[in-house]
Design an enzyme around this catalytic site. Structure first.
Site, PDB file in Angstrom:
ATOM      1  N   ASP A   1      21.540  12.455  24.340  1.00 39.10           N
ATOM      2  CA  ASP A   1      21.397  13.742  23.661  1.00 39.10           C
ATOM      3  C   ASP A   1      20.281  14.601  24.236  1.00 39.10           C
ATOM      4  O   ASP A   1      20.393  15.824  24.275  1.00 39.10           O
ATOM      5  CB  ASP A   1      21.182  13.536  22.159  1.00 39.10           C
ATOM      6  CG  ASP A   1      22.484  13.259  21.425  1.00 39.10           C
ATOM      7  OD1 ASP A   1      23.551  13.543  21.998  1.00 39.10           O
ATOM      8  OD2 ASP A   1      22.431  12.764  20.291  1.00 39.10           O
TER       9      ASP A   1
ATOM     10  N   ASP B   1      12.692  11.410  10.777  1.00 39.74           N
ATOM     11  CA  ASP B   1      12.265  11.640  12.157  1.00 39.74           C
ATOM     12  C   ASP B   1      11.937  13.102  12.415  1.00 39.74           C
ATOM     13  O   ASP B   1      10.873  13.421  12.971  1.00 39.74           O
ATOM     14  CB  ASP B   1      13.341  11.164  13.133  1.00 39.74           C
ATOM     15  CG  ASP B   1      13.456   9.652  13.181  1.00 39.74           C
ATOM     16  OD1 ASP B   1      12.835   8.981  12.331  1.00 39.74           O
ATOM     17  OD2 ASP B   1      14.163   9.136  14.053  1.00 39.74           O
TER      18      ASP B   1
ATOM     19  N   SER C   1      21.800   3.419  13.186  1.00 35.53           N
ATOM     20  CA  SER C   1      21.619   4.862  13.081  1.00 35.53           C
ATOM     21  C   SER C   1      22.974   5.547  13.176  1.00 35.53           C
ATOM     22  O   SER C   1      23.910   5.024  13.780  1.00 35.53           O
ATOM     23  CB  SER C   1      20.693   5.376  14.189  1.00 35.53           C
ATOM     24  OG  SER C   1      21.297   5.196  15.453  1.00 35.53           O
TER      25      SER C   1
END
Length: 410
Positions: free
Chosen positions: A132, A21, A186
């Site tokens: 986040d 990513d 994840s």
């Protein structure tokens, strides 16, 4: 595109893990903004080899002078984890805030590097659905009010993993073979914890599969014999394990190994995200769970009842501030000052029993102990406490209740 170019961004500092990513984000920044990218990789004790991040950044045209790989383990535990632990902070009663507490440190270093390198902006890889993004950006704006923040997941049209991989291949970004399939979940990791969410964890009725756990053995497979340890505290912070003085990061790392061995610190949680949705996550905080139990154990002996109960009232608010990204907000700092003041006498030793998923406090001692065996004994207290005093104490506390009862005819 015109709006992006109008920002005249020439250099960006990217929070870079070296994974797929953030590698795509690195290339996307170069293509979209035609800017230089400075990469910052934080060593927070996640256990990964970080040098590959340097190699990948070099391969994508980032010069060595613009590749930052910083060991922040001691700062992380000393200046973020330990202050949080002084508050006994648990979000929604359970979560030890392992991901949340790492974000302000990363944001702080992003801002510092931006200033060092003359960058116009910072960038991160947090998605638009999660917490986040809020934590990174609130922290950054608190430290640098005029900083520009680029959040690619809120800008680009790569709305699926398939699209992300296709874009990567079209722009010569290396895609590891294990990333071509659908990722089952994840993870995020640091010295305090590992979190897992998404995919196989999205149905809150289904038990977490064994293969998701990475930091702990299952309690069923933990040793059949209990292990006893001691933790020493000075002014609310851990300083020694089994009599051996250790730095904050070394102490937490050693507790992690003990927690791993005994299957301690697993948490399956459905939590309320700041952005409004509920999410299900699995957290492993082996050393943190042991430490938190020990800290509360030494406080039981050394904190006055009023101070202890007030701390318990403040804790949910304090934990929520960290979870929501307000580490650098004045209200968190105000609460921290009160919490730190309470820790002046929180010094002593705690003995714990580690056994099959549990860390139990079984002993505590302190030079500042408020515990008086003479007052609580069932034997002769030699005049330390006059039991007749309790009658007046009870009647005074009952006065309003008796008046209410008479008024209401009870």
């Amino acid at each position: 595109m015109a709006d992006r170019k109008s920002l005249e961004i020439k250099r960006v500092v990217l929070a870079y893990s070296g994974g797929l990513d953030t590698s795509v984000i690195l290339k996307w920044l170069q293509v979209t903004y035609a800017c230089e990218v400075v990469t910052f990789t934080a060593d927070l004790g996640q256990g990964d080899e970080l040098e590959p991040a340097r190699t990948k950044a070099r391969a994508m045209g980032v010069p060595d002078a613009h590749i930052y790989i910083d060991d922040l383990r001691e700062e992380f535990v000393r200046d973020f984890v330990f202050p949080m632990m002084r508050a006994n902070a648990r979000y929604e009663g359970d979560y030890l805030l392992g991901t949340s507490i790492a974000r302000p440190l990363i944001a702080k270093r992003l801002v510092e590097i931006a200033r060092e390198t003359g960058a116009d902006a910072i960038a991160h890889g947090a998605t638009g659905k999660g917490n986040d993004q809020v934590r990174f950006e609130l922290s950054a704006y608190a430290l640098a009010p005029d900083i520009r923040v680029i959040a690619p997941w809120r800008e680009w049209d790569l709305t699926s993993r398939t699209a992300l991989i296709a874009w990567a291949e079209a722009h010569q970004v290396q895609v590891p073979r294990d990333k071509r399939g659908e990722s089952p979940f994840s993870t995020d990791a640091n010295l305090l914890h590992t979190s897992s969410e998404g995919k196989v964890l999205e149905d809150p009725w289904e038990e977490v599969p064994d293969y998701v756990y990475s930091r702990t053995v299952s309690p069923e497979e933990a040793p059949d014999e209990a292990e006893y340890i001691t933790l020493e505290f000075e002014r609310g912070d851990g300083v020694a394990l089994n009599g051996e003085a250790m730095s904050p990061a070394a102490l937490l790392a050693a507790l992690n190994e003990l927690g791993r061995k005994h299957g301690i610190g697993r948490l399956d949680l459905v939590e309320n995200r700041f952005v409004g949705m509920k999410s299900r996550g699995m957290y492993e905080t082996p050393g943190g769970e042991i430490y938190a139990r020990a800290h509360r154990g030494i406080e039981q002996l050394t904190l006055d009842r009023g101070a202890a109960h007030l701390k318990d009232e403040l804790m949910p608010r304090y934990a929520e501030l960290i979870y929501n990204g307000f580490w650098f907000a004045p209200e968190r700092e105000m609460l921290q000052a009160a919490i730190d003041h309470s820790q002046a006498g929180v010094t002593g030793t705690v003995r714990l029993k580690l056994y099959k998923g549990l860390a139990s406090v079984v002993g505590r001692q302190s030079p500042h102990s408020l515990y008086s065996e003479r007052h609580v004994t069932f034997e002769d207290d030699a005049g330390a406490y006059d039991q007749q005093d309790a009658a007046g104490f009870i009647k005074l506390n009952a006065l309003r209740l008796r008046l209410l009862a008479r008024r209401d005819g009870r």
